[in-house]
Design a protein around this motif. Sequence first.
Motif, mmCIF file in Angstrom:
data_model
loop_
_atom_site.group_PDB
_atom_site.id
_atom_site.type_symbol
_atom_site.label_atom_id
_atom_site.label_comp_id
_atom_site.label_asym_id
_atom_site.label_seq_id
_atom_site.Cartn_x
_atom_site.Cartn_y
_atom_site.Cartn_z
ATOM 1 N N VAL A 1 63.282 -10.479 6.971
ATOM 2 C CA VAL A 1 62.754 -11.694 6.428
ATOM 3 C C VAL A 1 63.569 -11.886 5.363
ATOM 4 N N ARG A 2 63.982 -13.271 5.437
ATOM 5 C CA ARG A 2 64.536 -13.585 4.063
ATOM 6 C C ARG A 2 63.608 -14.071 2.844
ATOM 7 N N ALA A 3 63.591 -13.236 1.710
ATOM 8 C CA ALA A 3 62.604 -13.144 0.640
ATOM 9 C C ALA A 3 63.534 -12.669 -0.485
ATOM 10 N N PRO A 4 64.658 -13.545 -1.060
ATOM 11 C CA PRO A 4 65.202 -12.972 -2.193
ATOM 12 C C PRO A 4 64.478 -12.427 -3.365
ATOM 13 N N GLU A 5 63.457 -13.224 -3.779
ATOM 14 C CA GLU A 5 62.750 -12.676 -5.137
ATOM 15 C C GLU A 5 62.205 -11.497 -4.815
ATOM 16 N N ALA B 1 63.023 -9.092 -2.489
ATOM 17 C CA ALA B 1 64.202 -8.065 -2.146
ATOM 18 C C ALA B 1 64.853 -7.476 -3.423
ATOM 19 N N ARG B 2 64.730 -8.405 -4.447
ATOM 20 C CA ARG B 2 65.444 -7.955 -5.868
ATOM 21 C C ARG B 2 64.285 -6.917 -6.514
ATOM 22 N N LYS B 3 63.056 -7.069 -6.209
ATOM 23 C CA LYS B 3 62.127 -6.276 -7.028
ATOM 24 C C LYS B 3 61.459 -5.174 -6.309
ATOM 25 N N ILE B 4 61.309 -5.227 -4.831
ATOM 26 C CA ILE B 4 60.690 -4.206 -4.102
ATOM 27 C C ILE B 4 61.106 -2.680 -4.194
ATOM 28 N N ARG B 5 60.228 -2.103 -4.357
ATOM 29 C CA ARG B 5 60.713 -0.346 -4.493
ATOM 30 C C ARG B 5 60.048 0.313 -3.283
ATOM 31 N N PRO B 6 60.584 1.480 -2.957
ATOM 32 C CA PRO B 6 60.134 2.287 -1.950
ATOM 33 C C PRO B 6 58.669 2.622 -2.220
ATOM 34 N N GLY B 7 58.066 2.512 -1.040
ATOM 35 C CA GLY B 7 56.264 2.666 -1.184
ATOM 36 C C GLY B 7 55.586 1.288 -1.354
ATOM 37 N N GLY C 1 45.941 -18.012 10.122
ATOM 38 C CA GLY C 1 46.045 -16.519 10.434
ATOM 39 C C GLY C 1 45.462 -15.482 9.278
ATOM 40 N N GLU C 2 45.243 -14.216 9.606
ATOM 41 C CA GLU C 2 44.712 -13.322 8.757
ATOM 42 C C GLU C 2 45.817 -12.813 7.705
ATOM 43 N N ARG C 3 45.495 -12.062 6.811
ATOM 44 C CA ARG C 3 46.559 -11.532 5.918
ATOM 45 C C ARG C 3 46.529 -10.219 6.441
ATOM 46 N N ILE C 4 47.905 -9.371 6.759
ATOM 47 C CA ILE C 4 47.781 -8.265 7.103
ATOM 48 C C ILE C 4 49.049 -7.693 5.984
ATOM 49 N N PRO C 5 48.741 -6.515 5.868
ATOM 50 C CA PRO C 5 49.746 -5.623 4.728
ATOM 51 C C PRO C 5 50.824 -4.982 5.641
ATOM 52 N N LEU C 6 51.917 -4.834 5.298
ATOM 53 C CA LEU C 6 53.168 -3.981 5.688
ATOM 54 C C LEU C 6 54.247 -3.523 4.827
ATOM 55 N N THR C 7 54.276 -2.372 4.933
ATOM 56 C CA THR C 7 55.131 -1.561 3.733
ATOM 57 C C THR C 7 56.545 -2.032 4.242
ATOM 58 N N MET C 8 57.447 -2.139 2.898
ATOM 59 C CA MET C 8 59.166 -2.342 3.188
ATOM 60 C C MET C 8 59.578 -1.099 3.890
ATOM 61 N N ASN C 9 60.365 -1.438 4.789
ATOM 62 C CA ASN C 9 61.039 -0.502 5.615
ATOM 63 C C ASN C 9 62.527 -0.225 4.900
ATOM 64 N N GLU C 10 63.167 -1.582 4.202
ATOM 65 C CA GLU C 10 64.528 -1.496 3.900
ATOM 66 C C GLU C 10 64.458 -3.057 3.374
ATOM 67 N N CYS C 11 65.450 -2.911 2.098
ATOM 68 C CA CYS C 11 65.532 -4.238 1.771
ATOM 69 C C CYS C 11 66.968 -4.362 1.175
ATOM 70 N N ASP C 12 67.593 -5.617 1.142
ATOM 71 C CA ASP C 12 68.925 -5.763 0.678
ATOM 72 C C ASP C 12 69.157 -6.837 -0.383
ATOM 73 N N PRO C 13 68.993 -6.397 -1.669
ATOM 74 C CA PRO C 13 69.163 -7.307 -2.920
ATOM 75 C C PRO C 13 70.091 -8.422 -2.623
ATOM 76 N N GLU C 14 71.290 -8.111 -2.206
ATOM 77 C CA GLU C 14 72.371 -9.203 -2.153
ATOM 78 C C GLU C 14 72.041 -10.021 -1.228
ATOM 79 N N ALA C 15 71.769 -9.745 -0.040
ATOM 80 C CA ALA C 15 71.588 -10.582 1.071
ATOM 81 C C ALA C 15 70.082 -11.293 0.827
ATOM 82 N N GLY C 16 69.323 -10.715 0.098
ATOM 83 C CA GLY C 16 67.961 -11.463 0.044
ATOM 84 C C GLY C 16 66.830 -11.161 0.933
#
Length: 271
Positions: free
Chosen positions: A3-7, A9-15, A26-41
Amino acid sequence: MVVRAPEIARKIRPGQFIMLRIDERGERIPLTMNECDPEAGTVTIVFQAVGATTMRLAQLKAGDALLDFAGPLGNPTELEGARRACVIGGGLGTAIAYPQAKWLHEHGCEVDVITGFRNKDLILLEDEIKACSTRQIIMTDDGSNGNKGLVTQALQQRIDEGADYDLVLAVGPVIMMKFVAATTKPYGIKTLVSMNPLMIDGTGMCGGCRVKVGDEYLHACVDGPDFDGHLVDYDDAMRRGVMYRSFEGAAREAAEGRDCNGGTDGERKGA
């Protein structure tokens, strides 16, 4: 899904996790970050299409958009200072455990990664985990990969072999995390478990994600999602986790019926 989400991607950390909503119905659902690429956003999420919302999510195509993708939420996993760690992933929890193992590896920690799956066809991220671990152990319930058993058996064997862990992190089914914590407790090994209870808003307002830790109830969304594995009341968490199973099943059946009858995603009721 990437998912393209630049802001974010720059801040999210493991966990940490995000809350997403596909559209205004739609309902809101939580999903934990698997990986992020700050450069690609970009932020990568991994999910299994088992409920009404994840079934809809799986139907999206490249170029589609989500209405909401909010985060980062929750607290990053406390990984600093670990020298010898064991990261344990059960099933889809492996996707959440991977960024922790990767972070530890990149910061000079020796990392054993133990993962468990029902069978070899469900094994996730094998190559990615191999690249960031000192030792990788994959267990299957049916032994179809040649290594039958539970993650706790592999953990106990490593401890018996002299693995001097100063941190064990477990992510997966509540029952698995319960027995991981029971395995490490006699040795006094710091153990963190990632709790993923029912969650509505991700900001602490709904109270749906309460987890009993020691003598108090905490909120997984703002106090967690990681907690001291030796203090969590797992039986209470498992009781709460099945409270709405009948509603979830009805929503899934309704979503499947809409697909068969040509209905649109926007007509469905969330789980």
